[in-house]
Design a protein around this motif. Structure first.
Motif: not given
Ligand code: ADP
Length: 255
Positions: A241-255
């Protein structure tokens, strides 16, 4: 009747207890030639202890480690360690020795000296200028020192490479570059690699197989693709979940 081929590296009910602490509990698993295995898990979960049982920096309390069918406890440790490349946690270079001497150290266990040509070759493998052979560790950057650490691990012509948090002290860019280089060396030199890391993103990127440890046990044993697809159980997924959350953040989604 054909004989069953033995695993390149086999852990057979391995256990290690330090005083009251059960650092490794009943670990049994096989690693085949050519695998790039990442050992991940929280601090104190037993990763480093398990790794060090392979080259006898730690003596197991129970069970066995077999390398190419042979118990690593058979015979003296020096020839065994020469067959196994080891990248220490942190930098691990002797500060008073030049780069060439630091690299030669592995071979010197057998009383041999490495020719300058071989030192230059090893430095080139880790993309360092051979002229650096004459420098002291203090005259190198952190990334260059860690490259020397990898060159030293390769000096014995070993086909088994063990790494204990090899890139831990480095900035993210240097870490990525060196990780990528090690992955290419793994392929080019036909290595079998076992790397301890607390960084799941690094494990997913570099390894072909990820072992997750918790309280001395292996709680997940998956490919990176399976982990990314949600396999491996709660502890593994908490780490993914840690890298997954980082990747989502980088992609600007998941908010
Ligand atoms: P990890 O690499 O996952 O951080 P370690 O293998 O270093 O885990 O440690 C596993 C457990 O064993 C921890 O509780 C740690 O404190 C303990 N331990 C490790 N090395 C020693 C030692 N030399 N003496 C006593 N306890 C140790």
């Amino acid at each position: 009747m054909g004989s069953v081929p033995h695993a390149f590296l086999r852990f057979d009910a391995l256990g290690k207890t330090y005083d009251e602490v059960h650092a490794v509990r009943d670990v049994s698993l096989d690693i085949a030639r050519g695998e790039f295995v990442a050992l991940v898990g929280a601090s104190g979960s037993g990763k480093s202890t398990l790794l060090k049982c392979i080259n006898r920096l730690v003596e197991p309390s129970s069970g066995r480690v077999l390398l190419d069918g042979q118990d690593v406890l058979d015979g003296p440790p020096a020839p065994l360690r020469r067959r196994i490349g080891y990248v220490f946690q942190g930098i691990g270079l002797f500060p008073h020795m030049r780069v060439a001497e630091n690299i030669t150290l592995t071979a010197r266990l057998e009383g041999e000296r490495l020719p300058d040509k071989r030192i230059a070759e090893l430095l080139e493998l880790v993309e360092l200028d051979p002229a650096m052979a004459k420098r002291l560790p203090a005259e190198l950057s952190g990334g260059q020192r860690q490259r020397v650490g990898v060159a030293r691990a390769l000096a014995g012509d070993s086909h088994l490479l063990l790494m204990d948090e090899p890139f831990g002290a480095l900035d993210p860019i240097t870490r990525g570059q060196l990780g990528e280089r090690v992955r290419r060396l793994h392929d080019e030199l036909d290595l079998t690699t076992v790397m301890v890391t607390h960084d799941m993103a690094e494990a997913l990127l570099l390894a072909t197989r990820v072992l997750v440890m918790d309280a001395g046990r292996i709680v997940a044993d998956e490919t990176p693709a399976a982990l990314l697809a949600g396999e491996g159980g709660d502890i593994a997924q908490a780490l993914v979940d840690v890298p997954r959350a980082q990747a989502r953040q980088l992609a600007g989604i998941g908010k």
